[in-house]
Design a protein around this motif. Sequence first.
Motif, PDB file in Angstrom:
ATOM      1  N   ASP A 170      -5.490  -1.622  -5.118  1.00  0.00           N
ATOM      2  CA  ASP A 170      -4.931  -2.065  -3.839  1.00  0.00           C
ATOM      3  C   ASP A 170      -5.960  -2.922  -3.098  1.00  0.00           C
ATOM      4  O   ASP A 170      -6.888  -2.394  -2.487  1.00  0.00           O
ATOM      5  N   GLU A 171      -5.761  -4.226  -3.162  1.00  0.00           N
ATOM      6  CA  GLU A 171      -6.646  -5.178  -2.465  1.00  0.00           C
ATOM      7  C   GLU A 171      -8.116  -4.910  -2.721  1.00  0.00           C
ATOM      8  O   GLU A 171      -8.932  -4.911  -1.806  1.00  0.00           O
ATOM      9  N   GLN A 226      -7.280   0.790  -1.063  1.00  0.00           N
ATOM     10  CA  GLN A 226      -7.574  -0.332  -0.176  1.00  0.00           C
ATOM     11  C   GLN A 226      -8.682   0.068   0.807  1.00  0.00           C
ATOM     12  O   GLN A 226      -9.571  -0.716   1.096  1.00  0.00           O
ATOM     13  N   SER A 243       0.825  -1.209   0.000  1.00  0.00           N
ATOM     14  CA  SER A 243       0.000   0.000   0.000  1.00  0.00           C
ATOM     15  C   SER A 243       0.860   1.260   0.000  1.00  0.00           C
ATOM     16  O   SER A 243       0.506   2.265  -0.613  1.00  0.00           O
TER      17      SER A 243
HETATM   18 MG   LIG Z   1      -2.070  -2.776   2.018  1.00  0.00          MG
END
Ligand SMILES: [Mg+2]
Lengths: 444, 267
Positions: free
Chosen positions: B171-172, B90, B46
Amino acid sequence: MSTVDQKLTINDRLSPQVLKDGEPAWLTELRQQAWETFLRLPLPSTKEEDWRRFDLRGFRWEDYHLATPPPYTVVSSVQQLPDPIQSQLRPADADQWAGLMVFHGPRRVFSYLSEAARAKGVLMDELTTDQPTDIVWQSHLHALIRPDTSKFVAAHAALMNAGVVVVIPPKLVLEKPLHLFFWLDEPGAALFDHILVIARRDSQVTVVLHYASPENLPSGLHSSGLELYAEPGAAVNILCLEEWSKSLYDFQFLRGRLDQDAYLKWSLANFGARMKRLDVHSQLAGRGASTDMLSLTIADQNQHIEHHTLQEHVKENCKSDLLFKVVLLDRSSSVYRGMIRVHPKAQGTDAYQANRNLLLSSNARADSMPLLEIQANEVRCTHGATISRLDELQLFYLMSRGLPKRLAEKIVVDGFLQPVLDRFPVPIVSDKIRRLWENKISGR
Amino acid sequence: MAQTDALEIRGLRVAVDGKEILKGVDLVVPKGEIHALMGPNGSGKSTLAQTLMGHPRYEVLEGQVLWKGENILELSPDERAKKGLFLAFQYPVEIPGVALGNFLHIAYQARTGQEVPVGRFHRQLVQKLKLLDMDPSFANRNLNEGFSGGEKKRCEILQMAVLEPEMVVMDETDSGLDIDAVRIVANAVNRIFAESQGKMGVLIITHYQRILRYIQPLHRVNVMMDGRVVLSDGPELAERLEEMGYDFLEKRLHEQAGFVKEPSGSD
Ligand SMILES: [Mg+2]
Ligand SMILES: Nc1ncnc2c1ncn2[C@@H]1O[C@H](COP(=O)(O)OP(=O)(O)OP(=O)(O)O)[C@@H](O)[C@H]1O
């Protein structure tokens, strides 16, 4: 005939002496009493709870004089008014209002009341000795705003140099708003205007107040009072747009007294003043009365803006709903101090109070003090205050989508203020208010 | 040599609040490719994503990020967005009082510099909402406010679909999505990628193979550990990682004496 002692003046241009000529005796007497109160009271100090954050060290009465009338008298059309005033009045024409009164400093320079309104008995007048205006003034002036409230109110009462009275006859529904515009363009001038609104039984009216000065006016003092009486069943909107220069001291005392089943909505938009104290009360004095109290403020640079409110529930089954929103930029600061007071008789009270602050700068500061004083037992009172910052993360998120910082801030401010503005009653004024805040956000 | 059609990260060292998190990241994602970035919790994925987008808290100590040959590290986040970068967060941020539809209209115009009439924009938005299997009413809701975890993630991909970026970091996005939603999001990404006809690159940060299974085509899988990209290989690496875990990988890397890193895209 001179009843005001000459030595009571601060300077020869800030004294009730200047004003008394041609006035009824009761008013001269009232001025004198208020003046004595003024001299007796100290300047509010930060030691007083109510003025804790209002630092008056930079304020000196000696710096001000009563606003002088402009070098022209009354004109018969808006087009004859000086350009700056005309551009302030745009885009609306006079006939978009049921009535329009324009003050340049202390002088009323234009006045218009539609035929229809006049025919139906609407009264919109200056403070004069003519009947019936004089009687209305005499019986109501300072009944809701006591001159000894503070030194600034006392000054206002003693030095009142502009006044408007509005009376809406019973059952009359005035569709178009009445508009009162005040223009102050003289450095160091003090304006102490007083507005009296009486909405008789079951009448309906919207009054728009607009205070403005050139953006660069270097100094000035404004201490105004508005007293409003909503008789049983009357419904009143008071909209006040204030856009003084950021050098003025501004003290605004707004008071509404509501009889049975009456309704009053305050819609206030505050942009200007170096230091400002806005003091708004709704007194619910008759059963089933209700009030909405709305305000939006945007302050920047070193502006300090205070909001003091009172929701006073005197009788049973009344409702009050208050929403004050404040946006602070730069090093500006604000205070919200709001009281819900419920008298012993006021069972069935429904009171709501919310103060929301949005800070766009780490140097800005907001204080919020909700206060409750409840003496009845069947009541519903809710209050809440929030102080939030447009945090780094929100800003980063919005910018990551392609919005420059200013635009990101603007859409957050729009989102914050628009719900309040949506409840304001006059679209043409709302457009103007929105433009003003957009300029303030993007103009840095 | 700088590649003119790629995102190139060279020796990137980044600190947060004085602590060095990225310790020399090398990674290349060319346009027209989809890459995965995997790695244990706290390894810096991240941090890399936020740094690429220009979060002010992340301090670049050393290194370069070249996008189409230009160093973008001095640019503000909005300038990076205008150059075609997009980050699916994220943790998407709630913005009270700002309606999603309005926001995207403003953002689209800001990002592309083109004016689009509200009506036309709205019709396009409705299409994209359909692509993500989102109810049209989302357009009127405040940005992310009160959205469920999964709805927020979908909304990120919706924004990506609308803003038509050229380089996307996700991100995720798959964490917090239910099984169907993972498929819907992956298919949407595939579709947007296909429609871009080689003009878009994608970096998918994830812990799980389940989203990568749906991604077509997946060109490379990169692994980040302790602030470095330590391994880069074909899509089958994701399966191996899921079977064997990072401990195994760590041991193997230690065994390979002298192993430092193997930048992707250089083979
Ligand atoms: Mg992360
Ligand atoms: N402000 C900070 N001060 C110190 N350490 C920080 C700070 N912010 C983040 N970190 C640390 O940086 C490291 C990398 O965090 P990052 O969020 O980039 O990891 P990640 O690979 O995305 O992990 P995950 O898979 O859990 O999302 C973590 O160990 C985290 O604790």
